[in-house]
Design a protein around this motif. Structure first.
Motif, short mmCIF file in Angstrom:
data_model
loop_
_atom_site.label_atom_id
_atom_site.label_comp_id
_atom_site.label_asym_id
_atom_site.label_seq_id
_atom_site.Cartn_x
_atom_site.Cartn_y
_atom_site.Cartn_z
N GLN A 47 -1.89 -7.32 78.44
CA GLN A 47 -3.10 -6.56 78.13
C GLN A 47 -3.86 -6.12 79.39
OE1 GLN A 47 -2.79 -9.62 76.23
NE2 GLN A 47 -2.25 -8.71 74.29
N ASP A 51 -8.45 -0.63 78.18
CA ASP A 51 -9.87 -0.27 78.10
C ASP A 51 -10.45 -0.95 76.87
OD1 ASP A 51 -12.37 0.89 77.80
OD2 ASP A 51 -11.67 2.91 78.30
N LEU A 52 -11.30 -1.94 77.08
CA LEU A 52 -11.86 -2.73 75.98
C LEU A 52 -12.89 -1.98 75.17
CD1 LEU A 52 -12.25 -6.19 77.76
CD2 LEU A 52 -10.38 -5.38 76.33
N THR A 53 -13.24 -0.76 75.59
CA THR A 53 -14.21 0.04 74.83
C THR A 53 -13.53 0.95 73.82
OG1 THR A 53 -14.24 1.87 76.43
CG2 THR A 53 -15.79 0.06 76.79
N LEU A 58 -6.55 -4.72 71.86
CA LEU A 58 -7.58 -5.63 72.34
C LEU A 58 -8.83 -4.83 72.65
CD1 LEU A 58 -8.30 -8.52 73.35
CD2 LEU A 58 -7.46 -7.81 75.59
N PHE A 59 -9.93 -5.10 71.94
CA PHE A 59 -11.17 -4.38 72.18
C PHE A 59 -12.36 -5.21 71.75
CE2 PHE A 59 -9.72 -3.33 67.96
CZ PHE A 59 -10.86 -3.27 67.19
N ILE A 60 -13.53 -4.85 72.26
CA ILE A 60 -14.77 -5.55 71.96
C ILE A 60 -15.58 -4.68 71.02
CG2 ILE A 60 -16.93 -6.43 72.93
CD1 ILE A 60 -15.39 -7.02 75.51
#
Length: 91
Positions: A47, A51-53, A58-60
């Motif tokens: 991972q 880009d976690l956005t 995989l994201f927040i």
């Protein structure tokens, strides 16, 4: 570009799966460190650079807004101690 190291979380959901991923049964010790956190969430080097956005593997997402953000000096360093780069939250 930049990065933020999330050192620990207090999980609200998925705890049973995280316990299995970590092969432990003590919730208080589940995600209280970067390595434990990545094990619990099954985050691997695959991972890197995601880009976690953005909605991907995989994201927040938006969560609970903290009442207060606390800024403190980093721990275990000798230089840059005037920088308040250690953040925690009050809910």
């Amino acid at each position: 570009s930049g990065a933020v190291l999330i050192r620990s979380i207090k999980p609200l959901l998925g705890i049973t799966d995280m316990l299995k991923n970590r092969k432990i049964d003590v919730i208080s010790n589940l995600t209280n460190g970067p390595a434990k956190l990545t094990q619990a969430l099954q985050i691997t080097t695959n991972q890197y650079n995601i880009d976690l956005t953005k909605n991907s593997e995989l994201f927040i997402i938006d969560g609970v807004r903290p009442k207060k953000i606390i800024a403190k000096p980093r721990v275990g360093i000798k230089t840059g101690i005037d920088k308040l780069w250690n953040f925690s939250f009050e809910f």
